[in-house]
Design a protein around this motif. Sequence first.
Motif, PDB file in Angstrom:
ATOM      1  N   VAL A   1       0.848  -1.199   0.000  1.00 22.82           N
ATOM      2  CA  VAL A   1       0.000   0.000   0.000  1.00 22.82           C
ATOM      3  C   VAL A   1       0.879   1.244   0.000  1.00 22.82           C
ATOM      4  N   GLY A   2       1.796   1.302   0.938  1.00 25.46           N
ATOM      5  CA  GLY A   2       2.668   2.463   1.039  1.00 25.46           C
ATOM      6  C   GLY A   2       3.567   2.333   2.248  1.00 25.46           C
ATOM      7  N   ALA A   3       4.475   3.303   2.386  1.00 28.79           N
ATOM      8  CA  ALA A   3       5.433   3.244   3.475  1.00 28.79           C
ATOM      9  C   ALA A   3       5.898   4.642   3.830  1.00 28.79           C
ATOM     10  N   ILE A   4       6.502   4.742   5.008  1.00 29.75           N
ATOM     11  CA  ILE A   4       7.016   6.027   5.481  1.00 29.75           C
ATOM     12  C   ILE A   4       8.344   5.788   6.170  1.00 29.75           C
ATOM     13  N   ASN A   5       9.258   6.724   5.993  1.00 26.92           N
ATOM     14  CA  ASN A   5      10.571   6.519   6.591  1.00 26.92           C
ATOM     15  C   ASN A   5      10.547   6.843   8.077  1.00 26.92           C
ATOM     16  N   TRP A   6      11.680   6.674   8.730  1.00 26.21           N
ATOM     17  CA  TRP A   6      11.728   6.760  10.176  1.00 26.21           C
ATOM     18  C   TRP A   6      11.295   8.121  10.713  1.00 26.21           C
ATOM     19  N   SER A   7      11.586   9.186   9.970  1.00 27.73           N
ATOM     20  CA  SER A   7      11.289  10.533  10.458  1.00 27.73           C
ATOM     21  C   SER A   7       9.913  11.016  10.054  1.00 27.73           C
ATOM     22  N   GLY A   8       9.315  10.356   9.077  1.00 29.59           N
ATOM     23  CA  GLY A   8       8.036  10.814   8.564  1.00 29.59           C
ATOM     24  C   GLY A   8       8.157  11.793   7.421  1.00 29.59           C
TER      25      GLY A   8
ATOM     26  N   ALA B   1       7.072  -3.318  10.156  1.00 26.07           N
ATOM     27  CA  ALA B   1       8.243  -2.515  10.515  1.00 26.07           C
ATOM     28  C   ALA B   1       9.473  -3.052   9.796  1.00 26.07           C
ATOM     29  N   ASP B   2      10.236  -2.117   9.255  1.00 28.92           N
ATOM     30  CA  ASP B   2      11.447  -2.458   8.509  1.00 28.92           C
ATOM     31  C   ASP B   2      12.632  -1.852   9.248  1.00 28.92           C
ATOM     32  N   GLU B   3      13.637  -2.648   9.521  1.00 26.65           N
ATOM     33  CA  GLU B   3      14.817  -2.139  10.209  1.00 26.65           C
ATOM     34  C   GLU B   3      15.618  -1.166   9.346  1.00 26.65           C
ATOM     35  N   GLU B   4      15.333  -1.144   8.062  1.00 34.12           N
ATOM     36  CA  GLU B   4      15.893  -0.103   7.208  1.00 34.12           C
ATOM     37  C   GLU B   4      15.107   1.170   7.455  1.00 34.12           C
ATOM     38  N   LEU B   5      15.780   2.274   7.648  1.00 34.17           N
ATOM     39  CA  LEU B   5      15.102   3.511   8.003  1.00 34.17           C
ATOM     40  C   LEU B   5      14.245   4.045   6.864  1.00 34.17           C
ATOM     41  N   ILE B   6      14.617   3.713   5.631  1.00 36.04           N
ATOM     42  CA  ILE B   6      13.778   4.010   4.470  1.00 36.04           C
ATOM     43  C   ILE B   6      13.257   2.674   3.967  1.00 36.04           C
ATOM     44  N   PRO B   7      12.002   2.367   4.222  1.00 34.87           N
ATOM     45  CA  PRO B   7      11.491   1.031   3.927  1.00 34.87           C
ATOM     46  C   PRO B   7      11.237   0.805   2.449  1.00 34.87           C
ATOM     47  N   GLY B   8      11.160  -0.460   2.077  1.00 34.01           N
ATOM     48  CA  GLY B   8      10.943  -0.836   0.691  1.00 34.01           C
ATOM     49  C   GLY B   8       9.507  -1.207   0.409  1.00 34.01           C
ATOM     50  N   ARG B   9       9.298  -1.830  -0.733  1.00 33.04           N
ATOM     51  CA  ARG B   9       7.969  -2.193  -1.202  1.00 33.04           C
ATOM     52  C   ARG B   9       7.692  -3.690  -1.139  1.00 33.04           C
ATOM     53  N   LEU B  10       8.662  -4.467  -0.797  1.00 30.50           N
ATOM     54  CA  LEU B  10       8.506  -5.914  -0.843  1.00 30.50           C
ATOM     55  C   LEU B  10       8.216  -6.477   0.541  1.00 30.50           C
TER      56      LEU B  10
END
Length: 123
Positions: A47-54, A97-106
Amino acid sequence: VQLQASGGGLVKSGDSLRLSCALSGGTFSNYGMGWFRQAPGKEREYVGAINWSGHISDYADPMKGRFTISRDNAKNTVYLQMNSLKPEDTAIYYCAADEELIPGRLVDEYDFWGPGTQVTVSS
């Protein structure tokens, strides 16, 4: 880390709904956050994602302009605002939740998943 999504329900076509997802057991700002959905008989869909800071968000094409993801790091919560809902948006919605601060799509890029919340849009 545990995730708990809430806010799902039964709405009519054209209505809006806001989902919330609270993270516990970890430092929320250490994670990029994503939303996925899964309709009956279909694969889980980004659907979508947001990085750690927003400050950085990303959306799948069908959601652009209708869905907005935001987060409140003080409340350890990420939100999915869904507007102009359509029957085809009916699905179980999952936060991850993705441990990468900029999350992916997979799906495989995400480390932790919540149990999901049902959204049903009637025509």
